[in-house]
Design an enzyme around this catalytic site. Structure first.
Site: not given
Ligand code: NDP
Ligand code: 2IT
Length: 450
Positions: A131, A171
Protein backbone atom coordinates in the site's frame (compact mmCIF):
# COMPACT_ATOMS: atom_id res chain seq x y z
CA UNK A 1 0.87 -27.87 19.23
CA UNK A 2 -0.79 -27.33 22.61
CA UNK A 3 -3.42 -24.62 23.04
CA UNK A 4 -1.10 -22.78 25.44
CA UNK A 5 1.87 -22.81 23.01
CA UNK A 6 -0.29 -21.64 20.12
CA UNK A 7 -1.77 -18.82 22.20
CA UNK A 8 1.72 -17.82 23.38
CA UNK A 9 3.04 -17.62 19.80
CA UNK A 10 0.10 -15.44 18.73
CA UNK A 11 0.44 -13.27 21.82
CA UNK A 12 4.19 -12.79 21.18
CA UNK A 13 3.53 -11.69 17.60
CA UNK A 14 1.03 -9.04 18.71
CA UNK A 15 3.38 -7.88 21.49
CA UNK A 16 6.10 -7.48 18.90
CA UNK A 17 3.86 -5.29 16.71
CA UNK A 18 3.00 -3.07 19.68
CA UNK A 19 6.64 -2.77 20.81
CA UNK A 20 8.12 -2.10 17.38
CA UNK A 21 5.44 0.31 16.17
CA UNK A 22 4.64 2.69 19.03
CA UNK A 23 1.42 4.61 18.52
CA UNK A 24 0.41 2.68 15.40
CA UNK A 25 -3.08 1.83 16.56
CA UNK A 26 -4.60 0.99 13.17
CA UNK A 27 -1.82 -1.43 12.32
CA UNK A 28 -2.23 -3.06 15.73
CA UNK A 29 -6.00 -3.36 15.20
CA UNK A 30 -5.55 -5.00 11.78
CA UNK A 31 -2.95 -7.47 13.08
CA UNK A 32 -5.01 -8.30 16.17
CA UNK A 33 -8.06 -9.02 14.02
CA UNK A 34 -6.10 -11.54 11.93
CA UNK A 35 -4.15 -13.20 14.75
CA UNK A 36 -7.35 -13.66 16.77
CA UNK A 37 -8.66 -15.98 14.04
CA UNK A 38 -5.52 -18.05 13.72
CA UNK A 39 -5.42 -20.06 16.97
CA UNK A 40 -7.06 -23.20 15.48
CA UNK A 41 -4.70 -23.08 12.47
CA UNK A 42 -1.57 -22.71 14.54
CA UNK A 43 -2.63 -25.61 16.79
CA UNK A 44 -3.03 -27.89 13.77
CA UNK A 45 0.07 -26.62 11.96
CA UNK A 46 3.01 -26.14 14.35
CA UNK A 47 5.23 -25.77 11.26
CA UNK A 48 3.89 -22.22 10.87
CA UNK A 49 5.33 -21.25 14.26
CA UNK A 50 8.52 -23.31 13.77
CA UNK A 51 9.02 -21.67 10.34
CA UNK A 52 8.76 -18.21 11.94
CA UNK A 53 5.72 -17.30 9.82
CA UNK A 54 3.98 -15.25 12.51
CA UNK A 55 7.16 -13.29 13.27
CA UNK A 56 7.92 -12.67 9.63
CA UNK A 57 4.47 -11.77 8.31
CA UNK A 58 3.97 -8.87 10.75
CA UNK A 59 7.13 -7.09 9.57
CA UNK A 60 6.92 -5.32 6.16
CA UNK A 61 9.63 -6.40 3.72
CA UNK A 62 10.34 -2.72 3.03
CA UNK A 63 9.01 0.69 4.16
CA UNK A 64 9.81 3.54 1.78
CA UNK A 65 9.20 7.12 2.91
CA UNK A 66 10.01 10.15 0.78
CA UNK A 67 9.64 13.91 0.37
CA UNK A 68 7.12 15.17 -2.19
CA UNK A 69 7.64 18.88 -2.94
CA UNK A 70 5.26 20.67 -5.31
CA UNK A 71 4.31 24.21 -6.27
CA UNK A 72 0.70 25.34 -5.72
CA UNK A 73 -1.22 27.73 -7.99
CA UNK A 74 -0.13 30.75 -5.95
CA UNK A 75 3.54 29.85 -6.51
CA UNK A 76 4.07 28.69 -2.91
CA UNK A 77 6.13 25.56 -2.29
CA UNK A 78 4.33 22.76 -0.49
CA UNK A 79 5.85 19.58 0.92
CA UNK A 80 3.97 16.34 1.45
CA UNK A 81 5.18 12.98 2.73
CA UNK A 82 4.97 9.99 0.39
CA UNK A 83 5.11 6.30 1.29
CA UNK A 84 5.16 2.85 -0.20
CA UNK A 85 4.91 -0.10 2.17
CA UNK A 86 6.08 -3.24 0.35
CA UNK A 87 4.68 -5.75 2.79
CA UNK A 88 4.91 -9.18 1.21
CA UNK A 89 6.06 -10.54 -2.15
CA UNK A 90 5.58 -14.24 -1.38
CA UNK A 91 2.70 -14.72 -3.84
CA UNK A 92 3.79 -12.31 -6.58
CA UNK A 93 4.75 -8.68 -7.22
CA UNK A 94 3.78 -6.26 -4.45
CA UNK A 95 0.24 -5.08 -5.23
CA UNK A 96 -2.06 -2.53 -3.66
CA UNK A 97 -3.47 0.95 -4.01
CA UNK A 98 -2.29 4.48 -3.34
CA UNK A 99 -4.28 6.68 -0.97
CA UNK A 100 -4.16 10.48 -1.06
CA UNK A 101 -5.88 11.80 2.06
CA UNK A 102 -4.85 14.25 4.76
CA UNK A 103 -4.98 11.48 7.39
CA UNK A 104 -2.42 9.26 5.62
CA UNK A 105 0.58 8.23 7.74
CA UNK A 106 2.76 5.15 8.18
CA UNK A 107 0.24 3.57 10.57
CA UNK A 108 -2.62 3.86 8.07
CA UNK A 109 -0.60 2.40 5.23
CA UNK A 110 0.81 -0.44 7.31
CA UNK A 111 -2.69 -1.52 8.32
CA UNK A 112 -3.81 -1.35 4.70
CA UNK A 113 -0.69 -3.14 3.41
CA UNK A 114 -1.07 -5.90 5.99
CA UNK A 115 -4.74 -6.50 5.08
CA UNK A 116 -3.83 -6.44 1.39
CA UNK A 117 -1.60 -9.54 1.80
CA UNK A 118 -4.53 -11.74 2.84
CA UNK A 119 -7.07 -10.14 0.49
CA UNK A 120 -4.78 -10.65 -2.47
CA UNK A 121 -4.14 -14.22 -1.37
CA UNK A 122 -7.90 -14.90 -1.36
CA UNK A 123 -8.24 -13.82 -5.01
CA UNK A 124 -6.22 -16.91 -5.99
CA UNK A 125 -4.06 -14.72 -8.29
CA UNK A 126 -0.30 -14.23 -8.00
CA UNK A 127 -0.27 -10.96 -6.09
CA UNK A 128 1.84 -9.84 -3.12
CA UNK A 129 0.65 -7.17 -0.68
CA UNK A 130 1.49 -3.44 -0.56
CA UNK A 131 0.00 0.00 0.00
CA UNK A 132 1.19 3.55 -0.51
CA UNK A 133 0.09 7.12 -0.61
CA UNK A 134 0.51 10.57 0.80
CA UNK A 135 -0.99 13.10 3.20
CA UNK A 136 -1.86 15.27 0.17
CA UNK A 137 -5.51 16.37 0.33
CA UNK A 138 -7.02 16.54 -3.17
CA UNK A 139 -10.16 18.35 -1.94
CA UNK A 140 -10.29 21.86 -3.32
CA UNK A 141 -7.10 21.52 -5.39
CA UNK A 142 -7.09 22.64 -9.01
CA UNK A 143 -6.58 20.19 -11.86
CA UNK A 144 -3.03 21.53 -12.38
CA UNK A 145 -2.17 21.24 -8.69
CA UNK A 146 -3.29 17.59 -8.68
CA UNK A 147 -1.17 16.96 -11.79
CA UNK A 148 1.94 18.63 -10.33
CA UNK A 149 1.57 16.71 -7.09
CA UNK A 150 1.14 13.37 -8.91
CA UNK A 151 4.22 14.10 -11.02
CA UNK A 152 6.38 14.88 -8.00
CA UNK A 153 5.08 11.82 -6.15
CA UNK A 154 5.87 9.54 -9.10
CA UNK A 155 9.30 11.12 -9.72
CA UNK A 156 10.39 9.25 -6.58
CA UNK A 157 8.01 6.26 -6.58
CA UNK A 158 9.15 5.29 -10.10
CA UNK A 159 12.45 4.08 -8.62
CA UNK A 160 10.66 1.48 -6.52
CA UNK A 161 7.96 -0.02 -8.78
CA UNK A 162 7.71 -2.09 -11.96
CA UNK A 163 5.40 -4.59 -13.67
CA UNK A 164 7.25 -7.54 -12.09
CA UNK A 165 8.18 -5.70 -8.90
CA UNK A 166 5.41 -3.54 -7.44
CA UNK A 167 2.14 -2.51 -9.10
CA UNK A 168 0.19 0.38 -7.49
CA UNK A 169 -3.44 1.34 -8.21
CA UNK A 170 -6.07 3.69 -6.78
CA UNK A 171 -7.68 4.02 -3.36
CA UNK A 172 -9.20 7.00 -1.50
CA UNK A 173 -8.38 10.20 -3.40
CA UNK A 174 -6.76 8.33 -6.29
CA UNK A 175 -9.08 7.61 -9.22
CA UNK A 176 -8.74 7.52 -13.00
CA UNK A 177 -7.51 11.12 -13.24
CA UNK A 178 -4.66 10.62 -10.77
CA UNK A 179 -3.68 7.23 -12.24
CA UNK A 180 -3.39 8.92 -15.66
CA UNK A 181 -0.99 11.58 -14.32
CA UNK A 182 0.99 9.02 -12.33
CA UNK A 183 1.38 6.68 -15.30
CA UNK A 184 2.34 9.55 -17.63
CA UNK A 185 5.09 10.62 -15.25
CA UNK A 186 6.31 7.01 -14.85
CA UNK A 187 6.75 6.81 -18.64
CA UNK A 188 8.55 10.15 -18.66
CA UNK A 189 10.92 9.24 -15.81
CA UNK A 190 11.77 5.75 -17.06
CA UNK A 191 11.42 6.27 -20.82
CA UNK A 192 9.51 2.98 -20.99
CA UNK A 193 6.01 1.97 -22.05
CA UNK A 194 5.38 -0.54 -19.30
CA UNK A 195 1.60 -0.68 -19.00
CA UNK A 196 1.60 -3.37 -16.30
CA UNK A 197 3.34 -1.07 -13.80
CA UNK A 198 0.06 0.44 -12.55
CA UNK A 199 -3.61 -0.55 -12.73
CA UNK A 200 -6.81 1.44 -13.05
CA UNK A 201 -5.55 3.06 -16.26
CA UNK A 202 -7.93 4.57 -18.83
CA UNK A 203 -9.40 2.21 -21.41
CA UNK A 204 -7.55 3.98 -24.25
CA UNK A 205 -4.05 3.41 -22.83
CA UNK A 206 -3.91 -0.06 -21.32
CA UNK A 207 -6.72 -0.08 -18.76
CA UNK A 208 -9.17 -2.91 -18.26
CA UNK A 209 -12.89 -2.69 -18.81
CA UNK A 210 -14.79 -3.02 -15.52
CA UNK A 211 -11.87 -2.03 -13.26
CA UNK A 212 -13.69 1.19 -12.35
CA UNK A 213 -16.82 -0.75 -11.39
CA UNK A 214 -15.03 -3.79 -9.94
CA UNK A 215 -14.85 -3.16 -6.19
CA UNK A 216 -18.48 -2.08 -5.85
CA UNK A 217 -19.83 -4.70 -8.25
CA UNK A 218 -17.68 -7.37 -6.60
CA UNK A 219 -19.01 -6.41 -3.17
CA UNK A 220 -22.59 -6.93 -4.32
CA UNK A 221 -21.74 -10.25 -6.04
CA UNK A 222 -20.29 -11.32 -2.69
CA UNK A 223 -23.45 -10.21 -0.84
CA UNK A 224 -25.57 -12.13 -3.37
CA UNK A 225 -23.57 -15.28 -2.48
CA UNK A 226 -23.94 -14.60 1.28
CA UNK A 227 -27.72 -14.46 0.86
CA UNK A 228 -28.07 -17.58 -1.28
CA UNK A 229 -29.13 -19.84 1.58
CA UNK A 230 -30.98 -17.20 3.61
CA UNK A 231 -34.51 -15.81 3.48
CA UNK A 232 -33.13 -12.38 2.51
CA UNK A 233 -32.83 -11.21 -1.07
CA UNK A 234 -31.26 -8.18 -2.68
CA UNK A 235 -34.42 -7.83 -4.73
CA UNK A 236 -36.86 -5.66 -2.80
CA UNK A 237 -34.36 -4.92 0.00
CA UNK A 238 -33.57 -1.50 1.39
CA UNK A 239 -29.85 -0.71 1.18
CA UNK A 240 -27.72 2.02 2.76
CA UNK A 241 -24.16 2.69 1.59
CA UNK A 242 -21.66 5.00 3.23
CA UNK A 243 -19.35 7.16 1.19
CA UNK A 244 -20.13 8.38 -2.30
CA UNK A 245 -16.84 7.64 -4.02
CA UNK A 246 -15.77 4.87 -6.37
CA UNK A 247 -16.70 1.88 -4.22
CA UNK A 248 -19.97 3.32 -2.87
CA UNK A 249 -21.23 4.44 -6.27
CA UNK A 250 -20.73 1.13 -8.08
CA UNK A 251 -21.96 -0.92 -5.11
CA UNK A 252 -25.12 1.18 -5.20
CA UNK A 253 -25.45 0.76 -8.98
CA UNK A 254 -25.11 -3.04 -8.86
CA UNK A 255 -27.46 -3.34 -5.85
CA UNK A 256 -30.05 -1.26 -7.72
CA UNK A 257 -29.57 -3.38 -10.87
CA UNK A 258 -30.30 -6.47 -8.78
CA UNK A 259 -33.57 -4.99 -7.53
CA UNK A 260 -32.63 -3.25 -4.27
CA UNK A 261 -33.61 0.31 -3.38
CA UNK A 262 -30.55 2.27 -2.29
CA UNK A 263 -31.99 4.95 -0.03
CA UNK A 264 -28.95 6.68 1.45
CA UNK A 265 -25.26 7.47 0.99
CA UNK A 266 -22.81 9.85 2.65
CA UNK A 267 -19.56 11.77 2.48
CA UNK A 268 -17.32 13.08 5.26
CA UNK A 269 -19.72 16.00 5.90
CA UNK A 270 -23.12 14.31 6.07
CA UNK A 271 -25.60 11.98 4.42
CA UNK A 272 -28.51 12.15 2.03
CA UNK A 273 -31.68 10.08 2.29
CA UNK A 274 -33.82 9.66 -0.79
CA UNK A 275 -36.81 7.41 -0.10
CA UNK A 276 -37.52 6.83 -3.82
CA UNK A 277 -34.03 5.42 -4.26
CA UNK A 278 -30.97 7.53 -5.06
CA UNK A 279 -30.66 8.86 -8.61
CA UNK A 280 -27.30 7.20 -9.26
CA UNK A 281 -26.67 8.91 -12.59
CA UNK A 282 -27.09 12.26 -10.89
CA UNK A 283 -24.83 11.13 -8.03
CA UNK A 284 -22.16 10.12 -10.56
CA UNK A 285 -22.45 13.46 -12.33
CA UNK A 286 -22.10 15.43 -9.07
CA UNK A 287 -19.26 13.38 -7.56
CA UNK A 288 -17.26 12.15 -10.57
CA UNK A 289 -17.73 14.88 -13.14
CA UNK A 290 -18.41 18.05 -11.15
CA UNK A 291 -16.39 16.88 -8.10
CA UNK A 292 -18.84 18.60 -5.74
CA UNK A 293 -19.94 17.73 -2.21
CA UNK A 294 -22.88 15.42 -1.56
CA UNK A 295 -25.00 18.37 -0.38
CA UNK A 296 -25.09 19.47 -4.05
CA UNK A 297 -26.96 16.24 -4.87
CA UNK A 298 -29.80 17.24 -2.53
CA UNK A 299 -29.89 20.78 -3.98
CA UNK A 300 -30.27 19.49 -7.54
CA UNK A 301 -32.49 16.48 -6.87
CA UNK A 302 -35.02 18.07 -4.49
CA UNK A 303 -37.52 15.86 -2.64
CA UNK A 304 -34.80 14.25 -0.53
CA UNK A 305 -33.12 15.25 2.72
CA UNK A 306 -29.50 16.08 3.50
CA UNK A 307 -28.28 15.78 7.10
CA UNK A 308 -25.05 17.57 7.95
CA UNK A 309 -22.76 15.93 10.52
CA UNK A 310 -25.03 12.99 11.32
CA UNK A 311 -24.46 9.24 11.03
CA UNK A 312 -25.81 7.44 7.99
CA UNK A 313 -26.13 4.31 10.17
CA UNK A 314 -29.21 5.83 11.80
CA UNK A 315 -31.11 5.18 8.55
CA UNK A 316 -33.33 2.09 8.59
CA UNK A 317 -32.20 -0.61 6.17
CA UNK A 318 -32.03 -4.37 5.51
CA UNK A 319 -28.48 -4.28 4.15
CA UNK A 320 -25.68 -1.86 5.15
CA UNK A 321 -22.59 -1.45 2.98
CA UNK A 322 -19.85 0.65 4.62
CA UNK A 323 -17.82 1.94 1.66
CA UNK A 324 -16.03 5.06 2.99
CA UNK A 325 -13.14 4.52 5.39
CA UNK A 326 -11.69 2.69 8.42
CA UNK A 327 -13.55 2.61 11.75
CA UNK A 328 -16.54 4.48 10.32
CA UNK A 329 -19.04 2.01 11.85
CA UNK A 330 -18.62 1.71 15.63
CA UNK A 331 -20.43 -0.21 18.36
CA UNK A 332 -23.20 2.39 18.69
CA UNK A 333 -23.75 2.43 14.94
CA UNK A 334 -23.96 -1.38 14.88
CA UNK A 335 -26.51 -1.31 17.72
CA UNK A 336 -28.55 1.35 15.88
CA UNK A 337 -28.53 -0.73 12.70
CA UNK A 338 -29.59 -3.85 14.63
CA UNK A 339 -32.43 -1.99 16.37
CA UNK A 340 -33.67 -0.76 13.00
CA UNK A 341 -33.82 -4.32 11.63
CA UNK A 342 -30.61 -4.50 9.58
CA UNK A 343 -29.85 -8.15 8.69
CA UNK A 344 -26.64 -7.90 6.62
CA UNK A 345 -23.45 -5.80 6.83
CA UNK A 346 -20.76 -6.23 4.17
CA UNK A 347 -17.56 -4.18 4.10
CA UNK A 348 -16.71 -2.32 0.88
CA UNK A 349 -14.14 -0.15 2.66
CA UNK A 350 -11.05 -1.54 4.41
CA UNK A 351 -11.63 -2.18 8.15
CA UNK A 352 -14.74 0.06 8.31
CA UNK A 353 -16.17 -1.76 11.34
CA UNK A 354 -14.52 -1.31 14.72
CA UNK A 355 -13.73 -4.40 16.79
CA UNK A 356 -16.66 -3.52 19.07
CA UNK A 357 -18.97 -3.20 16.06
CA UNK A 358 -17.95 -6.66 14.83
CA UNK A 359 -18.73 -8.08 18.27
CA UNK A 360 -22.19 -6.44 18.25
CA UNK A 361 -22.84 -7.70 14.70
CA UNK A 362 -21.91 -11.20 15.83
CA UNK A 363 -24.02 -11.06 19.00
CA UNK A 364 -27.09 -9.77 17.14
CA UNK A 365 -26.85 -12.50 14.50
CA UNK A 366 -26.36 -10.06 11.61
CA UNK A 367 -24.71 -11.65 8.54
CA UNK A 368 -21.21 -10.18 8.14
CA UNK A 369 -19.11 -9.93 4.96
CA UNK A 370 -15.50 -9.05 5.95
CA UNK A 371 -13.51 -6.57 3.85
CA UNK A 372 -10.66 -8.89 2.88
CA UNK A 373 -13.14 -11.09 1.07
CA UNK A 374 -16.01 -8.74 0.21
CA UNK A 375 -13.97 -5.92 -1.37
CA UNK A 376 -11.38 -8.10 -3.11
CA UNK A 377 -13.03 -7.54 -6.50
CA UNK A 378 -11.06 -4.35 -7.10
CA UNK A 379 -7.62 -5.85 -6.71
CA UNK A 380 -8.74 -9.05 -8.45
CA UNK A 381 -9.68 -7.00 -11.51
CA UNK A 382 -6.36 -5.17 -11.21
CA UNK A 383 -4.83 -8.65 -11.48
CA UNK A 384 -6.87 -9.19 -14.65
CA UNK A 385 -5.62 -5.83 -15.97
CA UNK A 386 -2.01 -6.97 -15.35
CA UNK A 387 -2.77 -10.19 -17.21
CA UNK A 388 -4.17 -8.27 -20.20
CA UNK A 389 -1.17 -5.91 -20.19
CA UNK A 390 1.25 -8.84 -20.16
CA UNK A 391 -0.51 -10.33 -23.19
CA UNK A 392 -0.82 -6.90 -24.88
CA UNK A 393 -4.55 -7.42 -25.38
CA UNK A 394 -7.86 -6.16 -24.06
CA UNK A 395 -10.88 -8.25 -23.11
CA UNK A 396 -14.41 -6.85 -23.45
CA UNK A 397 -16.51 -5.66 -20.50
CA UNK A 398 -18.62 -8.83 -20.31
CA UNK A 399 -15.57 -11.07 -20.10
CA UNK A 400 -13.92 -9.10 -17.29
CA UNK A 401 -17.21 -8.75 -15.40
CA UNK A 402 -17.91 -12.46 -15.63
CA UNK A 403 -14.36 -13.29 -14.40
CA UNK A 404 -14.93 -10.88 -11.52
CA UNK A 405 -18.23 -12.56 -10.67
CA UNK A 406 -16.55 -15.98 -10.75
CA UNK A 407 -13.69 -14.82 -8.50
CA UNK A 408 -16.10 -13.29 -5.95
CA UNK A 409 -18.22 -16.46 -5.98
CA UNK A 410 -15.08 -18.55 -5.42
CA UNK A 411 -13.88 -16.28 -2.59
CA UNK A 412 -17.23 -16.67 -0.87
CA UNK A 413 -17.16 -20.45 -1.29
CA UNK A 414 -13.58 -20.66 0.03
CA UNK A 415 -14.23 -18.45 3.07
CA UNK A 416 -17.45 -20.30 3.95
CA UNK A 417 -15.80 -23.73 3.52
CA UNK A 418 -12.79 -22.68 5.61
CA UNK A 419 -15.05 -21.41 8.40
CA UNK A 420 -16.85 -24.80 8.36
CA UNK A 421 -13.57 -26.73 8.33
CA UNK A 422 -12.31 -24.91 11.45
CA UNK A 423 -15.59 -25.34 13.34
CA UNK A 424 -16.91 -21.80 12.95
CA UNK A 425 -19.74 -22.18 10.42
CA UNK A 426 -20.99 -18.85 9.05
CA UNK A 427 -18.03 -16.89 10.45
CA UNK A 428 -16.76 -15.49 7.15
CA UNK A 429 -14.31 -13.17 8.92
CA UNK A 430 -12.49 -16.13 10.45
CA UNK A 431 -12.78 -18.07 7.18
CA UNK A 432 -11.25 -15.19 5.19
CA UNK A 433 -8.39 -14.66 7.63
CA UNK A 434 -7.55 -18.36 7.80
CA UNK A 435 -7.83 -19.09 4.07
CA UNK A 436 -5.89 -15.93 3.17
CA UNK A 437 -3.20 -16.69 5.74
CA UNK A 438 -2.72 -20.35 4.83
CA UNK A 439 -1.92 -19.69 1.18
CA UNK A 440 0.72 -17.07 2.06
CA UNK A 441 2.14 -19.12 4.95
CA UNK A 442 2.55 -22.19 2.73
CA UNK A 443 4.31 -20.08 0.08
CA UNK A 444 6.63 -18.66 2.75
CA UNK A 445 7.51 -22.11 4.08
CA UNK A 446 8.21 -23.38 0.57
CA UNK A 447 10.52 -20.47 -0.26
CA UNK A 448 12.66 -20.60 2.87
CA UNK A 449 13.73 -17.91 5.31
CA UNK A 450 14.27 -14.87 3.06
P1 NDP B 1 -12.99 7.57 -2.96
O1 NDP B 1 -11.95 8.58 -2.72
O2 NDP B 1 -13.52 7.38 -4.34
O3 NDP B 1 -14.24 7.83 -2.01
C1 NDP B 1 -14.09 7.87 -0.63
C2 NDP B 1 -15.44 8.22 -0.01
O4 NDP B 1 -15.35 8.01 1.39
C3 NDP B 1 -15.84 9.66 -0.21
O5 NDP B 1 -17.23 9.77 -0.27
C4 NDP B 1 -15.27 10.32 1.05
O6 NDP B 1 -15.94 11.52 1.41
C5 NDP B 1 -15.53 9.26 2.07
N1 NDP B 1 -14.51 9.36 3.15
C6 NDP B 1 -13.17 9.29 3.00
N2 NDP B 1 -12.56 9.49 4.18
C7 NDP B 1 -13.54 9.69 5.07
C8 NDP B 1 -13.55 9.94 6.45
N3 NDP B 1 -12.40 10.04 7.15
N4 NDP B 1 -14.76 10.08 7.05
C9 NDP B 1 -15.90 9.98 6.33
N5 NDP B 1 -15.97 9.76 5.01
C10 NDP B 1 -14.80 9.60 4.40
O7 NDP B 1 -12.38 6.20 -2.40
P2 NDP B 1 -12.82 4.70 -2.74
O8 NDP B 1 -14.28 4.62 -2.98
O9 NDP B 1 -11.88 4.17 -3.75
O10 NDP B 1 -12.45 3.96 -1.36
C11 NDP B 1 -13.41 3.81 -0.31
C12 NDP B 1 -12.97 2.69 0.61
O11 NDP B 1 -12.89 1.46 -0.14
C13 NDP B 1 -11.59 2.85 1.27
O12 NDP B 1 -11.61 2.23 2.53
C14 NDP B 1 -10.68 2.04 0.34
O13 NDP B 1 -9.50 1.61 1.01
C15 NDP B 1 -11.60 0.87 0.01
N6 NDP B 1 -11.29 0.11 -1.19
C16 NDP B 1 -11.15 0.71 -2.40
C17 NDP B 1 -10.90 -0.04 -3.53
C18 NDP B 1 -10.81 0.57 -4.88
O14 NDP B 1 -10.66 -0.20 -5.85
N7 NDP B 1 -10.92 1.88 -5.04
C19 NDP B 1 -10.71 -1.49 -3.45
C20 NDP B 1 -10.97 -2.05 -2.14
C21 NDP B 1 -11.23 -1.25 -1.06
P3 NDP B 1 -15.20 12.95 1.20
O15 NDP B 1 -15.16 13.15 -0.29
O16 NDP B 1 -16.08 13.92 1.92
O17 NDP B 1 -13.84 12.84 1.80
O1 2IT C 1 -7.82 -1.80 -1.08
C1 2IT C 1 -7.72 -2.27 -2.24
O2 2IT C 1 -7.82 -3.47 -2.48
C2 2IT C 1 -7.48 -1.32 -3.34
N1 2IT C 1 -7.44 -0.12 -3.10
C3 2IT C 1 -7.27 -1.82 -4.73
C4 2IT C 1 -5.83 -2.25 -4.93
C5 2IT C 1 -5.45 -2.60 -6.35
O3 2IT C 1 -4.25 -2.86 -6.52
O4 2IT C 1 -6.29 -2.64 -7.25
Amino acid sequence: MSDADADAALHDALECVVRRNPGQVLFRQAVHEVLESLAPVVKQHPEYVEGGILKRIIEPERVISFRVPWVDDSGAIQVQRGFRIQFSSDLGPYKGGLRFHKSVDEDTLKFLGFEQIFKNSLTGLGLGGAKGGSDFDPHGKSEKEVMRFCQSFMAELAHHIGADLDVPAGDIGVGGREIGYLYGQYRKVTGRNEAGVITGKGIGYGGSWARTEATGYGLVYFVREMLRESDISLEGSRVVVSGSGNVALYAAKKAAQLGATVVACSDSQGYVIDEDGLDLDLLSEIKDVRRERLSAYADVRGNCTYFEGRSVWDVECDIALPCATQNELDGDAARALAENGCRVIAEGANMPCTEEAIQVIHDKGILFGPAKAANAGGVATSGLEMRQNAGRLQWDFERVDSELDRIMTDIHATTAATADEYGMPGDLAAGANIAGFRRVADAMLAQGVI
